[in-house]
Write an enzyme that holds these catalytic residues in place. Structure first.
Site, PDB file in Angstrom:
ATOM      1  N   THR A  40       0.819  -1.217   0.000  1.00 32.75           N
ATOM      2  CA  THR A  40       0.000   0.000   0.000  1.00 32.75           C
ATOM      3  C   THR A  40       0.848   1.260   0.000  1.00 32.75           C
ATOM      4  O   THR A  40       0.441   2.288  -0.532  1.00 32.75           O
ATOM      5  CB  THR A  40      -0.920  -0.032   1.247  1.00 32.75           C
ATOM      6  N   TYR A  54      -7.806  -0.082  -3.657  1.00 37.06           N
ATOM      7  CA  TYR A  54      -6.784   0.515  -4.524  1.00 37.06           C
ATOM      8  C   TYR A  54      -5.858  -0.588  -5.040  1.00 37.06           C
ATOM      9  O   TYR A  54      -5.948  -1.737  -4.604  1.00 37.06           O
ATOM     10  CB  TYR A  54      -5.968   1.534  -3.724  1.00 37.06           C
ATOM     11  N   SER A  87       1.575  -7.622  -0.486  1.00 33.75           N
ATOM     12  CA  SER A  87       2.370  -8.578   0.306  1.00 33.75           C
ATOM     13  C   SER A  87       1.592  -9.836   0.652  1.00 33.75           C
ATOM     14  O   SER A  87       2.170 -10.808   1.134  1.00 33.75           O
ATOM     15  CB  SER A  87       2.918  -7.919   1.561  1.00 33.75           C
ATOM     16  N   THR A 120       1.630  -4.265   4.298  1.00 33.14           N
ATOM     17  CA  THR A 120       1.504  -4.516   5.738  1.00 33.14           C
ATOM     18  C   THR A 120       0.954  -5.915   6.060  1.00 33.14           C
ATOM     19  O   THR A 120       1.134  -6.397   7.173  1.00 33.14           O
ATOM     20  CB  THR A 120       0.584  -3.457   6.398  1.00 33.14           C
ATOM     21  N   ASP A 121       0.309  -6.561   5.078  1.00 38.21           N
ATOM     22  CA  ASP A 121      -0.365  -7.842   5.386  1.00 38.21           C
ATOM     23  C   ASP A 121       0.603  -8.905   5.919  1.00 38.21           C
ATOM     24  O   ASP A 121       0.279  -9.626   6.866  1.00 38.21           O
ATOM     25  CB  ASP A 121      -1.080  -8.390   4.147  1.00 38.21           C
ATOM     26  N   LYS A 193       0.321  -7.544  12.895  1.00 42.33           N
ATOM     27  CA  LYS A 193      -0.720  -6.639  12.417  1.00 42.33           C
ATOM     28  C   LYS A 193      -2.002  -6.930  13.194  1.00 42.33           C
ATOM     29  O   LYS A 193      -2.432  -8.085  13.257  1.00 42.33           O
ATOM     30  CB  LYS A 193      -0.917  -6.838  10.910  1.00 42.33           C
ATOM     31  N   GLU A 314       1.669 -34.452  29.037  1.00 43.60           N
ATOM     32  CA  GLU A 314       2.538 -35.636  28.880  1.00 43.60           C
ATOM     33  C   GLU A 314       2.241 -36.350  27.573  1.00 43.60           C
ATOM     34  O   GLU A 314       3.133 -36.856  26.898  1.00 43.60           O
ATOM     35  CB  GLU A 314       2.272 -36.602  30.034  1.00 43.60           C
TER      36      GLU A 314
END
Ligand code: ASP
Length: 356
Positions: A40, A54, A87, A120-121, A193, A314
């Site tokens: 972005t 966008y 991303s 940012t993803d 994020k 366990e």
């Protein structure tokens, strides 16, 4: 008389300005490389009020640099385009290219730091991958934006300015790979994020962020105790591929279908994002036991978002399932991928989860 003294003070001012200009001349400024991958921060929308819908990764690195002429006052910056993608489409190939390029650039004594522009993803994942594979204590800073470059109040330019300032700062040396958005500095291991649209999306829940950037100046208050960068035993410089590791996310009525599919697809490791402290659904567990018997390394993580996953059962220990500590599933996956490039020994891999 008044005019004469005005002229004298203007002349003195010019001398001071002139000398301060020479103090920040390009020859004295640190060299910072900007590696652009898309996102972005390089996004473009048809109108300045459009904040979603966008195209991410539309603008090139030169456009990003030219949009912030103030960068020239803090560093000698130059850019390289590594990829130009949203991303959400990040791949091992781009990661390997990035890690290798960072290592090459940072071995040059003139380069003082690197900024990576990123969507940012999955920014937190790339940050942690580089935290484990960059072999230098020079700053590597990931930066992104939540609003496209075309938006009114776009956050990209100020984030980029801060990121370059941080990458050029001696204060950031030895801190591991850093994430700088919204005036905050987060460490690669713990950052995630947390909001789909808000500019204050990056947090290190409970463990805390490392510091602020105020008026372009970084201030650190804490640092990670876990191994990173120069102390890391992982080396991808000669690797062309990473092993497949899948994440299986549990839920009510869970079963073994996706676990079997993962094994059939050739996974070498599975991160089970369990409920609570890595709890495994009784109908999924036999799938994990069979996967483990076939040599697939199983690490228990959690879908909770905070807290540790330790050896609390366990039965799970007997089944040879490892514990992901506080890493979220997407970061546990990266550590397991890198661990599997070195060993299949379960004790060794658990040691890595305890140290990184
Ligand atoms: N989908 C975008 C990306 O990760 C979102 C962003 O950059 O904020 O590339």
């Amino acid at each position: 008389m008044l005019r004469k003294s005005l002229i004298v003070s203007l002349a003195i001012g010019a001398i001071i300005l002139n000398s301060s200009y020479s103090i920040v001349s390009a020859a004295d400024l640190p060299e910072v490389k900007i590696l652009a991958t898309g996102g972005t921060i390089a996004g473009s929308a048809p109108s300045n009020t459009q904040m979603t819908g966008y195209k991410a990764g539309a603008l090139g690195v030169e456009t990003l640099i030219n949009a912030v002429p103030e960068l020239k006052n803090i560093a000698v910056v130059s850019g390289e385009q590594i990829s130009n993608i949203g991303s959400q489409d990040m791949t091992d190939d781009v990661w390997l290219k990035l890690a290798k390029r960072c290592n090459e650039l940072l071995s040059d004594p003139d380069v003082k730091g690197i900024v990576i522009t990123h969507g940012t993803d999955t920014l937190e994942e790339t940050a942690y991958f580089l935290n484990l594979t960059v072999k230098s204590d020079k700053p590597v800073v990931l930066v992104g934006a939540m609003r496209p470059a075309t938006a009114i109040s776009a956050d990209g330019p100020v984030n980029l300015l801060n990121a370059v300032k941080l990458a050029a700062s001696p204060k950031a040396v030895g801190k591991g790979v850093l994430v700088a958005l919204n005036d905050e500095i987060n460490g690669a291991r713990d950052v995630t994020k947390t909001n789909t649209s808000n500019v204050s999306t990056f947090k290190s829940p409970e463990l805390g962020f490392l510091g602020y950037i105020t008026d372009g100046e970084p201030y650190f208050y804490r640092e990670t105790t876990r191994k990173h960068t120069k102390e890391s035993e992982f080396d991808v410089d000669n690797l062309a591929k990473l092993p497949r590791v899948d994440i299986i996310y549990t839920h009510e009525n869970d079963d073994r279908v996706l676990i079997d599919a993962s094994v059939n697809a050739g996974a070498k490791g599975i991160i089970y994002a369990g409920s609570g402290m890595g709890s495994i659904h009784k109908d999924a567990e036999p799938g994990l036991v069979d996967a483990q018997k076939k040599g697939v390394v199983v690490v228990r993580s959690s879908r909770v978002g905070n807290g540790m996953v330790v050896a609390n059962s366990e039965q799970y220990t007997k089944e040879h399932f490892l514990n992901g500590d506080t890493l979220n599933p997407q970061k546990a996956r990266i550590l397991l991928q890198l661990a599997l490039t070195k060993t299949n020994d379960l004790n060794e891999i658990q040691r890595m989860f305890d140290e990184y």
